[in-house]
Motif scaffolding. Structure first.
Motif, PDB file in Angstrom:
ATOM      1  N   GLY A 206       0.789  -1.235  -0.049  1.00  0.00           N
ATOM      2  CA  GLY A 206      -0.072  -0.118  -0.149  1.00  0.00           C
ATOM      3  C   GLY A 206       0.874   1.393  -0.052  1.00  0.00           C
ATOM      4  N   LEU A 207       2.010   1.266   0.766  1.00  0.00           N
ATOM      5  CA  LEU A 207       2.786   2.439   0.764  1.00  0.00           C
ATOM      6  C   LEU A 207       3.488   2.571  -0.611  1.00  0.00           C
ATOM      7  CD1 LEU A 207       4.270   1.966   4.391  1.00  0.00           C
ATOM      8  CD2 LEU A 207       2.715   3.800   3.693  1.00  0.00           C
ATOM      9  N   ALA A 208       4.057   1.444  -1.255  1.00  0.00           N
ATOM     10  CA  ALA A 208       4.580   1.683  -2.497  1.00  0.00           C
ATOM     11  C   ALA A 208       3.777   2.077  -3.497  1.00  0.00           C
ATOM     12  CB  ALA A 208       5.034   0.191  -2.857  1.00  0.00           C
TER      13      ALA A 208
ATOM     14  N   ALA B 126       3.238   6.008  -2.752  1.00  0.00           N
ATOM     15  CA  ALA B 126       4.396   6.695  -3.331  1.00  0.00           C
ATOM     16  C   ALA B 126       4.212   7.052  -4.884  1.00  0.00           C
ATOM     17  CB  ALA B 126       5.485   6.081  -3.063  1.00  0.00           C
ATOM     18  N   ARG B 127       3.640   5.774  -5.698  1.00  0.00           N
ATOM     19  CA  ARG B 127       3.540   5.901  -7.243  1.00  0.00           C
ATOM     20  C   ARG B 127       2.637   6.885  -7.497  1.00  0.00           C
ATOM     21  NH1 ARG B 127       3.777   0.443  -7.277  1.00  0.00           N
ATOM     22  NH2 ARG B 127       1.315   0.327  -7.356  1.00  0.00           N
ATOM     23  N   VAL B 128       1.298   6.861  -6.789  1.00  0.00           N
ATOM     24  CA  VAL B 128       0.159   7.876  -7.208  1.00  0.00           C
ATOM     25  C   VAL B 128       0.696   9.198  -6.847  1.00  0.00           C
ATOM     26  CG1 VAL B 128      -2.105   8.527  -6.234  1.00  0.00           C
ATOM     27  CG2 VAL B 128      -1.741   6.045  -6.574  1.00  0.00           C
ATOM     28  N   ARG B 129       1.373   9.427  -5.700  1.00  0.00           N
ATOM     29  CA  ARG B 129       1.990  10.958  -5.592  1.00  0.00           C
ATOM     30  C   ARG B 129       2.700  11.304  -6.755  1.00  0.00           C
ATOM     31  NH1 ARG B 129       3.789  12.596   0.227  1.00  0.00           N
ATOM     32  NH2 ARG B 129       2.042  14.117   0.206  1.00  0.00           N
ATOM     33  N   ARG B 130       3.641  10.500  -7.140  1.00  0.00           N
ATOM     34  CA  ARG B 130       4.166  11.055  -8.348  1.00  0.00           C
ATOM     35  C   ARG B 130       3.362  11.276  -9.375  1.00  0.00           C
ATOM     36  NH1 ARG B 130       8.239   7.164  -6.564  1.00  0.00           N
ATOM     37  NH2 ARG B 130       7.463   5.827  -8.025  1.00  0.00           N
ATOM     38  N   ALA B 131       2.493  10.245  -9.751  1.00  0.00           N
ATOM     39  CA  ALA B 131       1.756  10.331 -10.837  1.00  0.00           C
ATOM     40  C   ALA B 131       0.668  11.673 -10.694  1.00  0.00           C
ATOM     41  CB  ALA B 131       0.847   9.404 -10.948  1.00  0.00           C
TER      42      ALA B 131
END
Length: 82
Positions: free
Chosen positions: A23-25, A28-33
């Motif tokens: 979930g944390l990974a 992090a991906r969603v935040r960058r996107a």
């Protein structure tokens, strides 16, 4: 049915930790996107609360769907066969 052994708790904890790490990974991906969308909203003059509210709503929807599945998977992983 035999009593669960001492490794059942360890297996459940390990499954939970793996689910949290995944979930944390994903977070992090969603935040960058989301960075380009955030910049666009800033240029349009939208309040910062709008982006946060949408992110909270999306996270709540994902948690509502995934939490029962993760709990069920953890329970089924920890229970010995038989």
């Amino acid at each position: 049915m035999p009593a669960p052994g001492p490794l059942v708790g360890l297996a459940a904890a390990l499954t939970g930790c793996c689910a949290v790490a995944a979930g944390l990974a994903a977070l992090a991906r969603v935040r960058r996107a989301r960075a380009p969308v955030r910049e666009l909203l800033d240029r349009l003059g939208a309040p910062r609360q709008l982006g946060r509210g949408v992110a909270l709503l999306r996270a709540a929807a994902v948690a509502a769907v995934c939490a029962p599945l993760v709990a069920a998977a953890g329970l089924f992983t920890a229970v010995p066969p038989g």
